[in-house]
Design an enzyme around this catalytic site. Structure first.
Site, PDB file in Angstrom:
ATOM      1  N   CYS A  65       0.859  -1.190   0.000  1.00  0.00           N
ATOM      2  CA  CYS A  65       0.000   0.000   0.000  1.00  0.00           C
ATOM      3  C   CYS A  65       0.888   1.231   0.000  1.00  0.00           C
ATOM      4  CB  CYS A  65      -0.957   0.000   1.184  1.00  0.00           C
ATOM      5  SG  CYS A  65      -0.287  -0.573   2.735  1.00  0.00           S
ATOM      6  N   GLU A 113      -8.201   8.608   3.446  1.00  0.00           N
ATOM      7  CA  GLU A 113      -7.734   8.242   2.121  1.00  0.00           C
ATOM      8  C   GLU A 113      -8.852   7.889   1.162  1.00  0.00           C
ATOM      9  OE1 GLU A 113      -3.269   6.530   2.841  1.00  0.00           O
ATOM     10  OE2 GLU A 113      -4.872   5.056   2.752  1.00  0.00           O
TER      11      GLU A 113
END
Length: 174
Positions: A65, A113
């Site tokens: 990620c 996010e």
């Protein structure tokens, strides 16, 4: 884009500008991210984030990620980060979902996010960056589900959200 900058976005993932990564996490601003899930048959490759990470250090999460750069295609960025973090060379990943989440951590930092979920198949070599990853493991999905129920705090919050869409998206992608 400097490595310590992230792309700020609105709720429709439209780019608004750039900001320093730590400032973004201190102020809880919405920014673009991605989460890659690599499968090998009925197993998922997990990474344990380096204990030195600025948040969620020592927690298990998806294969890779990170944050794409300004103007950088999410898939291209994911391919680049797979190589940098895990030593994995593959282009066989596809975006299957995206979502917005917010999580505040004990150290005062916040993740807010717009996360793009990418999936793929992989069964090859690794070369881990110790500044990013403490360890990796392949885990069968049914064992993972049991472990998450038993100890959910051992996993990152975005992983717990994205896992279902990654597994479903993989079925459609395969």
């Amino acid at each position: 884009m400097e490595r310590n900058e992230v792309v700020l976005v609105d709720m429709k993932d439209r780019e608004l500008g750039l900001a320093k990564k730590m400032e973004v996490h201190e102020k809880g601003w919405l920014h673009r991210a991605f989460s890659v899930f690599l499968f090998r048959g009925d197993e998922l490759l997990l990474q344990k984030r380096a204990s030195s990470k600025y948040h969620c250090g020592g927690l298990w999460t998806n294969t890779c990620c990170s944050h794409p750069g300004s103007g950088e295609n999410v898939k291209e960025s994911a391919i680049r980060r797979l190589m940098e973090e895990m030593g994995i060379k593959t282009e066989a990943i596809e975006e299957v979902h995206s979502f917005v989440y917010r999580a505040t951590f004990d150290n005062g930092l916040t993740e807010f996010e717009y996360d793009h979920v990418l999936v793929g198949e992989y069964d090859g070599p690794f070369s881990l960056d110790p500044e990013e990853v403490d360890e990796i493991r392949w885990v069968k999905l049914e064992e993972l589900e049991k472990d998450i129920l038993k100890q959910p705090k051992a996993y990152t919050p975005w992983f717990l959200i994205a896992l279902k869409s990654a597994v479903e998206g993989r079925k459609n992608y395969a």
